[in-house]
Design a protein around this motif. Structure first.
Motif, PDB file in Angstrom:
ATOM      1  N   PRO A 198       0.822  -1.214   0.000  1.00  0.00           N
ATOM      2  CA  PRO A 198       0.000   0.000   0.000  1.00  0.00           C
ATOM      3  C   PRO A 198       0.856   1.263   0.000  1.00  0.00           C
ATOM      4  CG  PRO A 198      -0.061  -1.095   2.149  1.00  0.00           C
ATOM      5  CD  PRO A 198       0.682  -2.005   1.219  1.00  0.00           C
ATOM      6  N   ALA A 199       0.444   2.281  -0.785  1.00  0.00           N
ATOM      7  CA  ALA A 199       1.150   3.562  -0.800  1.00  0.00           C
ATOM      8  C   ALA A 199       0.783   4.352   0.452  1.00  0.00           C
ATOM      9  CB  ALA A 199       0.791   4.337  -2.054  1.00  0.00           C
ATOM     10  N   VAL A 200      -0.432   4.144   0.931  1.00  0.00           N
ATOM     11  CA  VAL A 200      -0.892   4.827   2.138  1.00  0.00           C
ATOM     12  C   VAL A 200      -1.272   3.760   3.157  1.00  0.00           C
ATOM     13  CG1 VAL A 200      -2.595   6.406   3.116  1.00  0.00           C
ATOM     14  CG2 VAL A 200      -1.752   6.761   0.773  1.00  0.00           C
ATOM     15  N   VAL A 201      -0.630   3.816   4.296  1.00  0.00           N
ATOM     16  CA  VAL A 201      -0.880   2.810   5.328  1.00  0.00           C
ATOM     17  C   VAL A 201      -1.621   3.476   6.482  1.00  0.00           C
ATOM     18  CG1 VAL A 201       0.216   1.151   6.902  1.00  0.00           C
ATOM     19  CG2 VAL A 201       1.226   1.593   4.643  1.00  0.00           C
ATOM     20  N   PRO A 202      -2.861   3.055   6.763  1.00  0.00           N
ATOM     21  CA  PRO A 202      -3.606   3.652   7.886  1.00  0.00           C
ATOM     22  C   PRO A 202      -2.974   3.240   9.217  1.00  0.00           C
ATOM     23  CG  PRO A 202      -4.802   1.771   7.005  1.00  0.00           C
ATOM     24  CD  PRO A 202      -3.608   1.977   6.119  1.00  0.00           C
ATOM     25  N   LEU A 203      -3.444   3.812  10.320  1.00  0.00           N
ATOM     26  CA  LEU A 203      -2.876   3.517  11.647  1.00  0.00           C
ATOM     27  C   LEU A 203      -2.683   2.021  11.842  1.00  0.00           C
ATOM     28  CD1 LEU A 203      -4.752   6.006  14.017  1.00  0.00           C
ATOM     29  CD2 LEU A 203      -2.281   5.928  13.526  1.00  0.00           C
ATOM     30  N   THR A 204      -1.428   1.604  12.001  1.00  0.00           N
ATOM     31  CA  THR A 204      -1.086   0.183  12.034  1.00  0.00           C
ATOM     32  C   THR A 204      -0.048  -0.067  13.117  1.00  0.00           C
ATOM     33  OG1 THR A 204      -1.488   0.064   9.656  1.00  0.00           O
ATOM     34  CG2 THR A 204      -0.227  -1.733  10.593  1.00  0.00           C
ATOM     35  N   THR A 205      -0.126  -1.204  13.759  1.00  0.00           N
ATOM     36  CA  THR A 205       0.834  -1.549  14.808  1.00  0.00           C
ATOM     37  C   THR A 205       2.171  -1.937  14.177  1.00  0.00           C
ATOM     38  OG1 THR A 205       0.242  -3.867  14.734  1.00  0.00           O
ATOM     39  CG2 THR A 205      -0.982  -2.478  16.282  1.00  0.00           C
ATOM     40  N   ARG A 206       3.160  -2.010  15.034  1.00  0.00           N
ATOM     41  CA  ARG A 206       4.491  -2.407  14.569  1.00  0.00           C
ATOM     42  C   ARG A 206       4.444  -3.824  13.971  1.00  0.00           C
ATOM     43  NH1 ARG A 206      10.069  -0.915  17.512  1.00  0.00           N
ATOM     44  NH2 ARG A 206      11.443  -2.327  16.374  1.00  0.00           N
ATOM     45  N   GLU A 207       3.679  -4.690  14.619  1.00  0.00           N
ATOM     46  CA  GLU A 207       3.545  -6.054  14.106  1.00  0.00           C
ATOM     47  C   GLU A 207       2.933  -6.050  12.695  1.00  0.00           C
ATOM     48  OE1 GLU A 207       0.467  -8.617  15.799  1.00  0.00           O
ATOM     49  OE2 GLU A 207       2.031 -10.126  16.096  1.00  0.00           O
ATOM     50  N   GLY A 208       1.931  -5.185  12.500  1.00  0.00           N
ATOM     51  CA  GLY A 208       1.270  -5.086  11.195  1.00  0.00           C
ATOM     52  C   GLY A 208       2.232  -4.560  10.130  1.00  0.00           C
ATOM     53  N   VAL A 209       3.020  -3.524  10.501  1.00  0.00           N
ATOM     54  CA  VAL A 209       3.984  -2.958   9.548  1.00  0.00           C
ATOM     55  C   VAL A 209       5.046  -4.007   9.219  1.00  0.00           C
ATOM     56  CG1 VAL A 209       5.723  -1.156   9.198  1.00  0.00           C
ATOM     57  CG2 VAL A 209       3.544  -0.593  10.302  1.00  0.00           C
ATOM     58  N   THR A 210       5.459  -4.768  10.241  1.00  0.00           N
ATOM     59  CA  THR A 210       6.455  -5.818  10.012  1.00  0.00           C
ATOM     60  C   THR A 210       5.944  -6.834   8.999  1.00  0.00           C
ATOM     61  OG1 THR A 210       7.290  -5.558  12.249  1.00  0.00           O
ATOM     62  CG2 THR A 210       7.847  -7.609  11.133  1.00  0.00           C
ATOM     63  N   SER A 211       4.682  -7.228   9.126  1.00  0.00           N
ATOM     64  CA  SER A 211       4.181  -8.261   8.224  1.00  0.00           C
ATOM     65  C   SER A 211       4.087  -7.739   6.791  1.00  0.00           C
ATOM     66  CB  SER A 211       2.848  -8.828   8.718  1.00  0.00           C
ATOM     67  OG  SER A 211       1.800  -7.966   8.375  1.00  0.00           O
ATOM     68  N   LEU A 212       3.937  -6.416   6.610  1.00  0.00           N
ATOM     69  CA  LEU A 212       3.881  -5.865   5.252  1.00  0.00           C
ATOM     70  C   LEU A 212       5.257  -5.545   4.676  1.00  0.00           C
ATOM     71  CD1 LEU A 212       0.884  -3.372   5.587  1.00  0.00           C
ATOM     72  CD2 LEU A 212       1.015  -5.264   3.951  1.00  0.00           C
ATOM     73  N   PHE A 213       6.120  -4.909   5.505  1.00  0.00           N
ATOM     74  CA  PHE A 213       7.373  -4.349   4.970  1.00  0.00           C
ATOM     75  C   PHE A 213       8.634  -5.005   5.530  1.00  0.00           C
ATOM     76  CE2 PHE A 213       4.179  -1.069   4.458  1.00  0.00           C
ATOM     77  CZ  PHE A 213       4.453  -0.531   3.210  1.00  0.00           C
ATOM     78  N   GLY A 214       8.476  -5.913   6.499  1.00  0.00           N
ATOM     79  CA  GLY A 214       9.644  -6.559   7.088  1.00  0.00           C
ATOM     80  C   GLY A 214      10.096  -5.862   8.361  1.00  0.00           C
ATOM     81  N   GLU A 215      10.952  -6.547   9.106  1.00  0.00           N
ATOM     82  CA  GLU A 215      11.324  -6.098  10.447  1.00  0.00           C
ATOM     83  C   GLU A 215      12.182  -4.838  10.440  1.00  0.00           C
ATOM     84  OE1 GLU A 215      11.580 -10.173  12.299  1.00  0.00           O
ATOM     85  OE2 GLU A 215      13.024  -9.052  13.513  1.00  0.00           O
ATOM     86  N   ALA A 216      13.173  -4.819   9.533  1.00  0.00           N
ATOM     87  CA  ALA A 216      14.105  -3.684   9.539  1.00  0.00           C
ATOM     88  C   ALA A 216      13.359  -2.388   9.222  1.00  0.00           C
ATOM     89  CB  ALA A 216      15.210  -3.924   8.507  1.00  0.00           C
ATOM     90  N   PHE A 217      12.446  -2.443   8.252  1.00  0.00           N
ATOM     91  CA  PHE A 217      11.653  -1.284   7.874  1.00  0.00           C
ATOM     92  C   PHE A 217      10.817  -0.809   9.072  1.00  0.00           C
ATOM     93  CE2 PHE A 217       7.852   0.787   6.395  1.00  0.00           C
ATOM     94  CZ  PHE A 217       8.217   1.507   5.269  1.00  0.00           C
ATOM     95  N   ALA A 218      10.148  -1.762   9.720  1.00  0.00           N
ATOM     96  CA  ALA A 218       9.261  -1.412  10.838  1.00  0.00           C
ATOM     97  C   ALA A 218      10.064  -0.748  11.956  1.00  0.00           C
ATOM     98  CB  ALA A 218       8.540  -2.656  11.349  1.00  0.00           C
ATOM     99  N   ARG A 219      11.253  -1.305  12.243  1.00  0.00           N
ATOM    100  CA  ARG A 219      12.075  -0.736  13.322  1.00  0.00           C
ATOM    101  C   ARG A 219      12.427   0.709  12.987  1.00  0.00           C
ATOM    102  NH1 ARG A 219      16.869  -3.176  12.822  1.00  0.00           N
ATOM    103  NH2 ARG A 219      15.825  -5.184  13.013  1.00  0.00           N
ATOM    104  N   HIS A 220      12.897   0.905  11.750  1.00  0.00           N
ATOM    105  CA  HIS A 220      13.317   2.242  11.317  1.00  0.00           C
ATOM    106  C   HIS A 220      12.163   3.249  11.450  1.00  0.00           C
ATOM    107  CE1 HIS A 220      16.012   4.533   8.279  1.00  0.00           C
ATOM    108  NE2 HIS A 220      15.243   5.387   8.927  1.00  0.00           N
ATOM    109  N   VAL A 221      10.994   2.871  10.946  1.00  0.00           N
ATOM    110  CA  VAL A 221       9.867   3.802  10.914  1.00  0.00           C
ATOM    111  C   VAL A 221       9.358   4.098  12.328  1.00  0.00           C
ATOM    112  CG1 VAL A 221       7.487   4.094  10.140  1.00  0.00           C
ATOM    113  CG2 VAL A 221       9.216   3.214   8.562  1.00  0.00           C
ATOM    114  N   PHE A 222       9.302   3.062  13.171  1.00  0.00           N
ATOM    115  CA  PHE A 222       8.777   3.293  14.517  1.00  0.00           C
ATOM    116  C   PHE A 222       9.766   4.051  15.395  1.00  0.00           C
ATOM    117  CE2 PHE A 222       5.292   0.724  13.319  1.00  0.00           C
ATOM    118  CZ  PHE A 222       4.281   1.030  14.217  1.00  0.00           C
ATOM    119  N   GLU A 223      11.052   3.996  15.061  1.00  0.00           N
ATOM    120  CA  GLU A 223      12.038   4.707  15.873  1.00  0.00           C
ATOM    121  C   GLU A 223      12.357   6.096  15.325  1.00  0.00           C
ATOM    122  OE1 GLU A 223      15.224   1.904  16.319  1.00  0.00           O
ATOM    123  OE2 GLU A 223      13.968   0.587  17.556  1.00  0.00           O
TER     124      GLU A 223
END
Lengths: 299, 613
Positions: A198-223
């Motif tokens: 998705p180009a636009v991701v609605p309010l999503t948990t870290r776990e949800g972002v991880t399942s879409l974009f992978g762990e490294a991406f989720a860590r970077h974005v949440f930090e």
């Protein structure tokens, strides 16, 4: 004790079957539990006073209880002959039981041991398990376990991708260039490589972002620290992304009403478990366990 | 253990509640398992599985539960979106009842043998159940249905408790376990809602699947909607997709309609092998030899009849039968499942724990590590030993569903219209459309997907042939970020010619790494991806994250009945047996493939000539 033969054999069999059906009824279960409770009490508080030798006395209380069990199922009191048959059956059971114990049949029998343990567990759970916690109790439970019910942080964001399928090793530098264009006001819908993500991701948990974009991406974005600009490149197995955070909802404690049903279900389960553990611990305190470990298992 | 699961469920529940998204008219992909057993299945309980339907949901939602052998089970690839617990209807809950002293069931004379410690005694006692299923006759000493009633209620209650519309969907289901002469005719029955019948219709009522379909028709008339999904046709010895009915007569129109109405889907892959096709049926398909199980289920008896036992062959037969009777009985979309009996599917090659509790929970039991009394596989073989059947099993399959939202209504509607796909475990996403004037749409964009829906049909649909126009197929796939990159997307075509005979052909539609399809062979060049089987590291620079293509059939004939489905192949990765061997510091079993190419299969699109047979 004399066995009364006034009730014919066939009728006794029928009554036995009746008693066995009765064993499946919840009310009878209640009585069975009560009986076991009595027995467990005896175990815990000293040996039951049991006459030695061949004599078995069935007290009035027990006869009344057998009659009452019959009444609960049949809707009427048993006749003298019916009651006699049930009492005879109880006596037979007691005789067989004593013989079996005398012969040591209860020892080392997995089924007997497991069944007895199960009965003890039921006892522990049912003794005073309440199925109806008050809202006050649930609120207190929520307060005690706040960490477990915390709603995790969520982030909404936009992202564009510089695909490594398409750009290979240039993806990273391309993404840097795209980020600068975006921060200079370019339209994100016209930049980057389209993907099934998705180009636009609605309010999503870290776990949800991880399942879409992978762990490294989720860590970077949440930090990533709060900022309104596009930032990047953020690497994923698909390439390099530029990301703009649109909103951030910090982790929060849930409102009571949001989780009330869950709290109730967990509270009941936890009470059951706690009672079982407490009961087991109480029993354990009465024993000192030593194990003679076989050689290969000795430390 | 229960505590962990409980807390995990709570957390996910809370997360979920706060994160329900609006329905997406362009549809999202959801991944789940429609085939799972718990302790309520007779053949799970006997192998010490004690995990309940509640445990199964806890695991699917991302929690941790215990394997029968005591180790932890957890999904590394994240929670599933949906789950159906499908315990065997036959003797449902009965083994647990026999093992509960004080019940009438516990008085069967073989109770002690069933739960003893002597392996052979246990198996001998257990064979009573296998024999009963083979014959379809309920054991007279187990005619009391109270344990089954109670386990069925538990199944329904647990599904209801764990259904969280918008975030996690549970389906009420069960398995109809018909296996006349051990020939596998098993089906999973999946209910559309919490409205379920008082009792499941089992193979002890009738082994004839036609009776199951008539029963489903009758329930539908009462407002209870459900569908049946056949599985392990590979173990049916050619009887799953016959040309004849149960009574031996050729399939007629009424049968074709009855079947198509009740069985819109088929499970194409699961732990006990893949049922897409096999080399003897598809000699020109060099990727057909994937995780094959060529014996009867649970025994070493070899299958001798492959026709009628595989899905691609069934799709072709369906076209032939349609030409003859006017209706296609085998117009099936694809799903995939685990069939795990551990209340937990093992979808990941590097997180594999096989299928049935203490029978195959350790590598030595499933033939990936030699037994301790043998120093090497050579010694093992020299002693005349052969690895167990479970060594040929694969890791579990997963079902992908394209639906507006994660609810029972939305997912079930997608299953009805066959907008589903099966994978061999990884969460590969794939979309396929066919239509006219859609070859330039970009399925990576919302606008492209919108146009594809407007001008075409998605996987599972029918496309009518238009005069003087060639159907255009568009396909897109994205890799599972936790598995390997993609190698190619293929289009598998089946058709019947003027004589009514059916054929198949495979066309590579798009290659990774910029490769071009050779027009003579219809194949991609080798992309050179490799795996180091000492470490299971695979090439990081080969393969694509996303592949997409527009494709038209170079041999299209508007008079032919045809189907097309997409098959997406990953780069090679280590098979579970190689991971087991590496962890045990032994050589992988030379009898087993060291690497595999995981894949996804979309439901077909049927292209129907205008004269409309």
């Amino acid at each position: 004790m004399a066995v009364d033969d006034r009730v014919p054999r066939k009728a006794r069999r029928a009554l036995k079957a009746f008693a066995s059906r009765a064993a499946r009824e919840p009310l009878v279960h209640f009585f069975a539990v009560a009986l076991v409770l009595f027995a467990a009490y005896s175990v815990l508080h000293g040996p039951e006073h049991r006459p030695a030798g061949a004599s078995i006395t069935i007290p009035q209380g027990r006869v009344n209880q057998i009659a009452e069990s019959f009444r609960l199922l049949a809707g009427r009191m048993p006749s003298r002959a019916e009651l006699q048959a049930l009492v005879n059956d109880f006596a037979d059971e007691e005789i067989d039981y004593r013989e079996a114990i005398a012969m040591g049949l209860d020892a080392d029998d997995t089924i007997v041991r497991r069944r007895m343990r199960q009965k003890l567990e039921f006892l522990a759970e049912d003794a005073d398990a309440s199925e109806a916690p008050t809202d006050g109790e649930l609120a207190a439970w929520l307060h005690q376990h706040a960490a477990e019910y915390r709603v995790p942080e969520r982030i909404a964001f936009r992202q564009i991708l510089a695909s490594s399928d398409i750009r290979g090793a240039r993806a990273l530098t391309d993404a840097t260039g795209l980020r600068d264009k975006l921060n200079a006001g370019a339209n994100p819908e016209e930049l980057g490589d389209a993907s099934m993500l998705p180009a636009v991701v609605p309010l999503t948990t870290r776990e949800g972002v991880t399942s879409l974009f992978g762990e490294a991406f989720a860590r970077h974005v949440f930090e990533q620290n709060a900022c309104e600009d596009w930032f990047g490149p953020v690497a994923s197995p698909l390439g390099a992304h530029d990301v703009q955070i649109m909103s951030r909802e910090p982790a929060r404690d849930p409102v009571f009403a949001e989780v009330r049903d869950q709290l109730r279900s967990d509270w009941i389960e936890a009470q059951r478990m706690a009672k079982r553990e407490e009961f087991q611990a109480r029993l354990r305190r009465r024993y000192h366990v030593t194990v003679d470990w076989p050689e290969p298992y000795r430390k | 253990m229960r505590r962990t699961a409980l807390v995990a469920t709570v957390l996910l529940g809370a997360v979920a509640q706060a994160a329900v998204a609006a329905p997406n008219p362009l549809r999202n992909v959801y991944f789940g398992d429609l085939h799972l057993h718990t302790r309520n299945s007779f053949d799970a309980y006997i192998f010490n599985v004690r995990a309940t339907p509640e445990d199964a949901y806890a695991y699917a939602k991302g929690g941790t539960i215990k394997h029968a052998m005591g180790f932890d089970l957890h999904l590394n690839s994240g929670p599933l979106d949906f789950l159906a617990v499908t315990d065997h209807a036959e003797y449902l809950g009965v083994l647990h009842a026999i093992d509960t002293p004080g019940t009438e069931y516990s008085k069967v004379p073989y109770a002690k043998e069933l739960f003893g410690t002597e392996r052979n005694t246990v198996l001998a006692a257990f064979s009573r159940f296998a024999e009963s299923l083979e014959s379809g006759k309920r054991r007279a000493d187990l005619a009391d249905m109270s344990a089954t009633v109670s386990a069925w209620q538990e199944t329904i209650r647990s599904a209801e408790r764990n259904n969280n519309p918008g975030t996690f969907t549970s389906f009420v289901g069960y398995e109809f376990t018909s296996a006349p002469g051990i020939r596998n005719l098993h089906r999973n029955v999946i209910f559309a809602s919490g409205k379920a019948p008082a009792m499941p219709f089992s193979a002890l009522e009738s082994q004839n699947p036609e009776d199951l379909w008539r029963w489903l028709d009758a329930r539908r008339a009462e407002g209870i909607e459900a569908l049946a999904i056949p599985h392990n046709s590979n173990g049916s010895d050619g009887t799953m997709f016959e040309r004849t009915m149960w009574n031996g007569q050729p399939i007629d129109r009424a049968y074709a309609e009855l079947r198509a109405r009740n069985e819109p889907l088929v499970e194409i892959t699961q732990v006990k092998g893949t049922s897409e096709t096999m080399p003897l049926l598809s000699p020109n398909d060099e990727f057909a030899g994937f995780e094959l199980m060529t014996s009867y289920i649970g025994v070493t008896k070899p299958i001798t009849r492959f026709e009628g036992g595989y899905v691609r062959d069934a799709l072709k037969r369906g076209l032939e039968i349609q030409n003859a009777v006017g209706v296609n009985p085998y117009k099936m979309g694809f799903v995939a499942g685990s069939d795990s009996h551990n209340a937990a599917g093992s979808f990941e090659e590097n997180n594999y724990f096989s299928k049935v509790g203490v029978l195959d929970g350790a590598p030595v039991q499933r033939g990936s590590v030699p037994p301790p009394e043998y120093k090497s596989w050579a010694e093992f073989e020299a002693a005349g030993k052969t690895p167990p059947l479970s060594s040929t099993w694969g890791s579990a399959g997963l079902t992908g569903v394209w639906a507006e939202e994660n609810t029972r209504e939305s997912l079930f509607a997608a299953m009805r219209r066959k907008e589903t796909f099966g994978t061999t475990g990884p969460r590969i996403r794939v979309r396929l459309f066919a239509g006219y004037g859609i070859k330039s749409v970009n399925l990576a964009t919302d606008a492209g997907v919108r146009a594809a829906y407007a001008k075409g049909v998605p996987m599972g649909g029918d496309l009518l042939v238009k005069a003087k126009q060639k159907p255009e197929l568009v396909v897109i796939a994205m890799r599972d970020l936790r598995s390997a990159p993609l190698q190619r997307i293929q289009i598998v075509k089946g058709w019947t010619d003027a004589s009514g005979k059916s054929f198949e052909k495979i066309f590579d539609a798009v290659c990774s790494d910029g490769g071009k399809v050779d027009r003579a062979t219809q194949r991609c060049p080798d992309n050179g991806a490799s795996v180091d089987v000492k470490t299971c590291q695979f090439s990081q620079d080969k393969g694509d994250g996303q592949l997409q293509a527009a494709w038209t059939d170079p041999e299209f004939d508007p008079k032919q009945n045809a189907f097309y489905y997409a098959r997406v192949l990953e780069n090679p990765t280590c098979r579970w047996s190689t991971w087991d061997a590496i962890r045990a510091h032994v050589e992988p079993n030379p009898k087993l493939a060291r690497t595999i190419q995981e894949r996804a299969y979309t439901s077909p699109i049927w292209v129907v000539p205008a004269n409309g047979r």
